[in-house]
Design an enzyme around this catalytic site. Structure first.
Site, PDB file in Angstrom:
ATOM      1  N   ASP A  96     -12.051 -47.513 -60.084  1.00 33.63           N
ATOM      2  CA  ASP A  96     -11.108 -46.471 -60.488  1.00 33.63           C
ATOM      3  C   ASP A  96      -9.987 -46.381 -59.457  1.00 33.63           C
ATOM      4  O   ASP A  96     -10.123 -45.739 -58.424  1.00 33.63           O
ATOM      5  CB  ASP A  96     -11.858 -45.132 -60.593  1.00 33.63           C
ATOM      6  CG  ASP A  96     -10.935 -43.993 -61.025  1.00 33.63           C
ATOM      7  OD1 ASP A  96      -9.786 -44.270 -61.416  1.00 33.63           O
ATOM      8  OD2 ASP A  96     -11.390 -42.823 -60.976  1.00 33.63           O
ATOM      9  N   LYS A 121      -4.611 -43.297 -56.710  1.00 36.96           N
ATOM     10  CA  LYS A 121      -5.346 -42.579 -55.667  1.00 36.96           C
ATOM     11  C   LYS A 121      -4.772 -42.924 -54.301  1.00 36.96           C
ATOM     12  O   LYS A 121      -4.126 -43.959 -54.135  1.00 36.96           O
ATOM     13  CB  LYS A 121      -6.823 -43.005 -55.696  1.00 36.96           C
ATOM     14  CG  LYS A 121      -7.603 -42.438 -56.865  1.00 36.96           C
ATOM     15  CD  LYS A 121      -9.066 -42.844 -56.787  1.00 36.96           C
ATOM     16  CE  LYS A 121      -9.852 -42.307 -57.958  1.00 36.96           C
ATOM     17  NZ  LYS A 121      -9.977 -40.834 -57.974  1.00 36.96           N
ATOM     18  N   ASP A 180      -5.682 -40.529 -63.676  1.00 42.80           N
ATOM     19  CA  ASP A 180      -6.907 -40.581 -62.863  1.00 42.80           C
ATOM     20  C   ASP A 180      -8.043 -39.769 -63.501  1.00 42.80           C
ATOM     21  O   ASP A 180      -9.187 -39.835 -63.063  1.00 42.80           O
ATOM     22  CB  ASP A 180      -6.606 -40.069 -61.444  1.00 42.80           C
ATOM     23  CG  ASP A 180      -7.648 -40.502 -60.437  1.00 42.80           C
ATOM     24  OD1 ASP A 180      -8.507 -41.340 -60.795  1.00 42.80           O
ATOM     25  OD2 ASP A 180      -7.612 -40.007 -59.299  1.00 42.80           O
ATOM     26  N   GLU A 236      -9.761 -40.318 -66.071  1.00 40.25           N
ATOM     27  CA  GLU A 236     -10.055 -41.341 -67.083  1.00 40.25           C
ATOM     28  C   GLU A 236     -11.487 -41.255 -67.606  1.00 40.25           C
ATOM     29  O   GLU A 236     -11.744 -41.599 -68.755  1.00 40.25           O
ATOM     30  CB  GLU A 236      -9.785 -42.739 -66.513  1.00 40.25           C
ATOM     31  CG  GLU A 236     -10.932 -43.386 -65.718  1.00 40.25           C
ATOM     32  CD  GLU A 236     -11.306 -42.657 -64.430  1.00 40.25           C
ATOM     33  OE1 GLU A 236     -10.498 -41.816 -63.981  1.00 40.25           O
ATOM     34  OE2 GLU A 236     -12.407 -42.894 -63.886  1.00 40.25           O
ATOM     35  N   ARG A 288     -13.380 -38.818 -68.529  1.00 33.22           N
ATOM     36  CA  ARG A 288     -13.560 -37.965 -69.707  1.00 33.22           C
ATOM     37  C   ARG A 288     -13.028 -38.620 -70.975  1.00 33.22           C
ATOM     38  O   ARG A 288     -13.471 -38.311 -72.075  1.00 33.22           O
ATOM     39  CB  ARG A 288     -12.902 -36.594 -69.451  1.00 33.22           C
ATOM     40  CG  ARG A 288     -11.430 -36.643 -69.237  1.00 33.22           C
ATOM     41  CD  ARG A 288     -10.878 -35.394 -68.553  1.00 33.22           C
ATOM     42  NE  ARG A 288     -11.154 -35.380 -67.109  1.00 33.22           N
ATOM     43  CZ  ARG A 288     -10.791 -34.377 -66.306  1.00 33.22           C
ATOM     44  NH1 ARG A 288     -10.197 -33.304 -66.788  1.00 33.22           N
ATOM     45  NH2 ARG A 288     -11.048 -34.438 -65.024  1.00 33.22           N
TER      46      ARG A 288
HETATM   47  N1  BES Z   1     -13.988 -41.075 -60.433  1.00 39.50           N
HETATM   48  C1  BES Z   1     -13.188 -39.968 -60.130  1.00 39.50           C
HETATM   49  C2  BES Z   1     -13.986 -38.820 -59.523  1.00 39.50           C
HETATM   50  C3  BES Z   1     -14.371 -38.953 -58.089  1.00 39.50           C
HETATM   51  C4  BES Z   1     -13.471 -38.748 -57.077  1.00 39.50           C
HETATM   52  C5  BES Z   1     -15.694 -39.193 -57.763  1.00 39.50           C
HETATM   53  C6  BES Z   1     -13.869 -38.837 -55.758  1.00 39.50           C
HETATM   54  C7  BES Z   1     -16.082 -39.262 -56.456  1.00 39.50           C
HETATM   55  C8  BES Z   1     -15.181 -39.086 -55.453  1.00 39.50           C
HETATM   56  C9  BES Z   1     -12.510 -39.440 -61.383  1.00 39.50           C
HETATM   57  O1  BES Z   1     -12.167 -40.396 -62.316  1.00 39.50           O
HETATM   58  C10 BES Z   1     -11.243 -38.768 -60.947  1.00 39.50           C
HETATM   59  O2  BES Z   1     -10.420 -39.439 -60.417  1.00 39.50           O
HETATM   60  N2  BES Z   1     -11.141 -37.475 -61.184  1.00 39.50           N
HETATM   61  C11 BES Z   1      -9.987 -36.746 -60.770  1.00 39.50           C
HETATM   62  C12 BES Z   1      -9.605 -35.798 -61.867  1.00 39.50           C
HETATM   63  C13 BES Z   1      -8.318 -35.090 -61.624  1.00 39.50           C
HETATM   64  C14 BES Z   1      -7.163 -36.066 -61.752  1.00 39.50           C
HETATM   65  C15 BES Z   1      -8.170 -33.984 -62.620  1.00 39.50           C
HETATM   66  C16 BES Z   1     -10.360 -35.967 -59.512  1.00 39.50           C
HETATM   67  O3  BES Z   1     -11.427 -35.384 -59.456  1.00 39.50           O
HETATM   68  O4  BES Z   1      -9.570 -35.994 -58.578  1.00 39.50           O
HETATM   69 ZN    ZN Z   2     -13.268 -42.132 -62.257  1.00 35.44          ZN
HETATM   70 MN    MN Z   3     -10.264 -41.241 -61.832  1.00 35.60          MN
END
Ligand code: BES
Ligand code: ZN
Ligand code: MN
Length: 502
Positions: A274, A281, A351, A353, A355
């Site tokens: 990701d 990120k 990011d 993604e 969901r």
């Molecule tokens: N895979 C990530 C969640 C994640 C982040 C898991 C850090 C473990 C450590 C997920 O796809 C994500 O990026 N979520 C975002 C959502 C936001 C953009 C609303 C997040 O949590 O920052």
């Molecule tokens: Zn993710």
């Molecule tokens: Mn993500």
């Protein structure tokens, strides 16, 4: 590893240790009495220089002389009797294993009655010993060219003083070791980096693993074209910025004596990397986004557990897997996409993604008329911020199901915590151009992500586990934990126990 009920007549194996659990308020005399058969040191002095009093977890390794049948004696401070609980037991056992690992000890002898103040029965003691072993003795060194030699504990001998506990002991070993196999598999897959563990690799693995369980497990693999035919547009949207194609794998676990017709369904998020996509990120710890498929890896591990124990259940495990990457075809903030459910989504952050993949699979599984559905996903950084690695975030549309999962976590080292479900989250997810937006507002990210999913899980009892904080240890100790494999396995064991099938 083997765990064996120890009888006096057994031949003692070399390179061993004998363990004594000792409570804080035991006096020198009684400690001396316990161990003087093995060592002749001035125990009072040893305890004194080792600052023994009020020092829970203090561990001392003593060497015996050449004549002794035990090569070493381990003394471990179990603290206050009245405060000795599962947590203390688990951490005591873990300390013992770590010390054995550091000293290359192969055989451990434990008298279980030393731990009588952890008031659970023998079953839970053994299960916790195995869980702790599984946590400590794991290595991922497949990709090292210079391999340090590690000696693992090979056998643990447990002395049980009460004969009627033997059946529970055997049951615990059987259950515990099967869960352990599931966890090992989950960890191995989870730790495999994204250049090797691609979506294709992941689904192939899900197929290969179950070849030896042909009688009970059937695996169907869906390629990108198949997924398109099904109309899983949100899922495919995430995959479109990568040169790796998306895949879905469905593992059908069936048993002729199953207690259920309508299947239990497990769904795992399998993003093999990701990057965040266009909403990229930051670089710090970005390498850990190879773990964004831990949900999928845990579903495979749980299915392996079911097959190993040949449990009388019908369970369907599904993994949706792709990469979230950046190229000229990537989806972009502002895009409006459709889903399998026909609901439209405005993308505000590429990011978010996970969901998008899950919402289509949640729609897809309606066709199974499921008894319950559990999705497992490393879904939000917000969940890590909220709960750390102490518990997985739990969100459900059914109180009873949530209660059962919480109950399953009770005697094990795999915890959950309820995320709130406030109505305002609905507002957070509103879009003025589509039915929903894919992110909420700045805060409460774990809850809004769950809330988003709940729109697609209206037709059945559903529970979501956000394992972003629990699935792996971060930083220098970077390694998958295998959570929540134990939790879900325990949930199944509890159900079968209720049906008197265990
Ligand atoms: N895979 C990530 C969640 C994640 C982040 C898991 C850090 C473990 C450590 C997920 O796809 C994500 O990026 N979520 C975002 C959502 C936001 C953009 C609303 C997040 O949590 O920052
Ligand atoms: Zn993710
Ligand atoms: Mn993500």
């Amino acid at each position: 590893m083997e765990i064996i009920q120890y009888e006096k007549t057994y031949k003692i194996l070399k390179n061993n240790c004998i363990v004594f659990g000792i409570y804080e308020d035991e006096n020198y005399f009684s400690i001396f009495h316990k161990i003087n058969k093995y060592i002749t040191y001035d125990i009072k002095n040893i305890l004194k220089i080792n600052d023994w009093k009020k020092n829970f977890g203090k561990i001392i390794l003593l060497y015996t002389d050449l004549k002794s049948k035990y090569n070493r004696v381990i003394l471990i401070n179990c603290g206050n009797k009245n405060k000795f609980c599962r947590n203390s037991f688990f951490s005591i056992i873990k300390k013992i294993f770590i010390l054995c690992q550091e000293n290359s000890i192969e055989y451990i002898y434990i008298n279980i009655s030393d731990f009588q103040y952890y008031k659970k029965n023998i079953y839970w003691k053994i299960r916790n010993i195995i869980d702790s072993y599984t946590e400590v003795f794991y290595l991922f060194n497949k990709y090292k060219t210079e391999i340090k030699k590690y000696i693992f504990v090979k056998k643990i001998f447990i002395k049980i003083n009460i004969k009627k506990h033997l059946l529970d002991f055997k049951k615990a070993v059987f259950h515990g070791l099967s869960i352990s196999k599931g966890i090992k598999l989950t960890k191995d897959i989870s730790n495999t980096p994204s250049n090797i563990c691609t979506p294709k690799y992941l689904v192939k693995k899900s197929h290969k693993i179950f070849k030896k369980y042909k009688k009970n497990v059937e695996v169907k693999i869906f390629n990108q074209e198949d997924i398109k035919q099904l109309g899983m547009n949100a899922f495919l949207t995430v995959a479109q910025g990568s040169s790796q194609k998306a895949y879905m794998s469905i593992m059908y676990y069936k048993n002729k004596d199953a207690i259920n017709h309508r299947p239990f369904v497990l769904i795992g998020k399998g993003v093999t990397f990701d990057s965040g996509g266009i909403s990229i990120k930051s670089s710090y710890l970005m390498d850990e986004m190879k773990y964004d498929m831990c949900g999928a890896a845990s579903v495979i591990g749980i299915m392996k557990f079911l097959a190993e124990l040949n449990l009388p259940l019908n369970v369907i495990g599904i993994i949706g897997t792709c990469e979230n990457m950046i190229n000229g075809n990537s989806y972009k903030p502002g895009d409006i996409i459709s889903t399998m459910s026909k609901k439209t989504i405005e993308i505000l952050n590429t990011d978010a993604e996970g969901r998008l993949i899950l919402c289509d699979i949640l729609t897809y599984v309606e066709r199974f008329n499921p008894k319950i559905v559990i999705d497992i996903a490393t879904l939000t950084g917000s969940c890590v911020a909220t709960l750390g690695n102490a518990a997985s975030g739990l969100f459900s549309n059914n109180k009873n199901l949530a209660k059962k999962i919480k109950k399953a976590s009770k005697n094990i080292n795999d915890k959950v915590w309820n995320l709130p479900k406030f109505k305002v989250y609905k507002k957070y997810l509103q879009s003025n151009v589509a039915d929903l937006s894919n992110i909420g507002e700045k805060y409460a990210g774990a809850s809004t992500a769950s809330y988003f999913l709940s729109y697609f899980a209206k037709k059945y009892k559903w529970l979501h586990l956000d394992i972003a904080g629990t699935a792996w240890n971060s930083g220098k100790k970077k390694s998958a934990t295998g959570k929540p494999v134990t939790l879900i396995c325990q949930y199944f064991l509890n159900i079968l126990k209720k049906y008197k099938k265990l």
